[in-house]
Enzyme design. Sequence first.
Site, PDB file in Angstrom:
ATOM      1  CB  SER A  63      -0.949   0.015   1.201  1.00  0.00           C
ATOM      2  OG  SER A  63      -2.065  -0.808   0.958  1.00  0.00           O
ATOM      3  CE  LYS A  66      -4.070   1.697  -1.041  1.00  0.00           C
ATOM      4  NZ  LYS A  66      -4.472   0.872   0.114  1.00  0.00           N
ATOM      5  CB  SER A 118      -4.674   1.922   3.587  1.00  0.00           C
ATOM      6  OG  SER A 118      -3.767   1.354   2.693  1.00  0.00           O
ATOM      7  CE  LYS A 226      -1.340   4.051   2.765  1.00  0.00           C
ATOM      8  NZ  LYS A 226      -1.388   2.854   3.653  1.00  0.00           N
TER       9      LYS A 226
END
Length: 391
Positions: A63, A66, A118, A226
Amino acid sequence: MKKIYGQLTIFLLAIAYFHPTLIHAANLKDERMVTSESAVVMEMNSGQILYEKNSQERLPPASITKIATAIYAIEKGNLEDYVTTSENARNVDGTRVYLEIDEEVPLEKLIQGLLINSGNDAGVAIAEHFSGSVEAFAEELNDFLLEEVGVENTQFKNPHGLYDPMHVTTAEDMAKITQYAMKNDTFKEFFNTINLNWDGEGWDTTLINHHILVRDQSYEGITGGKNGFVDESGFTLVTTATRGSLSLVAVTLNTPYANLAYQDAITLLDYGFTQFENETIFANEPFQSQKEKTFITTTDIAYTKRVGEEVHQQVSENGKLTIVGEDDRLLQSIQLEEVKTKEEEKQLKDQIIYAEEDDDHEGNLLPYFILGAIIFTILMALLFLMQVKKT
């Protein structure tokens, strides 16, 4: 007296041996290892890599993909535009913000849901809004990353990071992507948001940032982060922090456990903040080549060096400024602008001469301080040894 002189010699050698100025910590090689298969810490102002481990190995990012999707959407889109969610977005696997089919959501809100919670469904909605499909968006995103960010070892197949064997990046590329994104104030705000009220058709809640260090603000200077995970990638993590003039990004890929990924991030950031410092050469600073051509900096130039390290600056005849550290590490290389008008050149040369005279004046005092310290040390040693002899 020979005995006294012998003792004095040993005494002075001992002083020289243990004198702290002879210990060059900058020459010590850091051998600490991190658990993650691949890791890097970069200073974002200068772009210098401070530590790396397999940083160019291509691995699945999960993820943290992103980050790239978010900065692309922020720069290429209108945050006030409304996006209509498709069935494809509604039914995507993994973490979601529970969008409903045909739900209309502002692009800004989707980007926030993408980064903070997310949301894979938010990622698909963004991709279809820009390009019509996930596949077309991935191609456009890859072009953006290559042409505008300048990374060459990244290939994304989707906007969210769900596993695809061809969906890969490197720790170094992710550091560069994050460095680029953090220049955008909107991204910086979203990246460091701790929680956000979410009022959607299918979900009414408060989104809580999934990155632990952002969520609890337990690390001094944290500015964003993140996290990611799929079985094939292990735990992945991007973390940014700023203290003083240093702004760092730490990236870890393929860590077996989440707690180890966070520990690696803290280790990398601590290493950067304790071992390095930034210096800045400001715009319009004059430099001369060996043939006395005059050049100036057109922008501020940041470079990162080890704490207390002496650096060497040199300008080539074509105006290339290189800055190297004590072990010949290249710290910075940048093209300067040549000054061609005689009046400007004279003014700049006067500045250079004045600066050199100041440096010489300051430098000439140093030998006197050293000589005084040596004489004082010798006298004290002689007095001490004579006193010992009398007793």
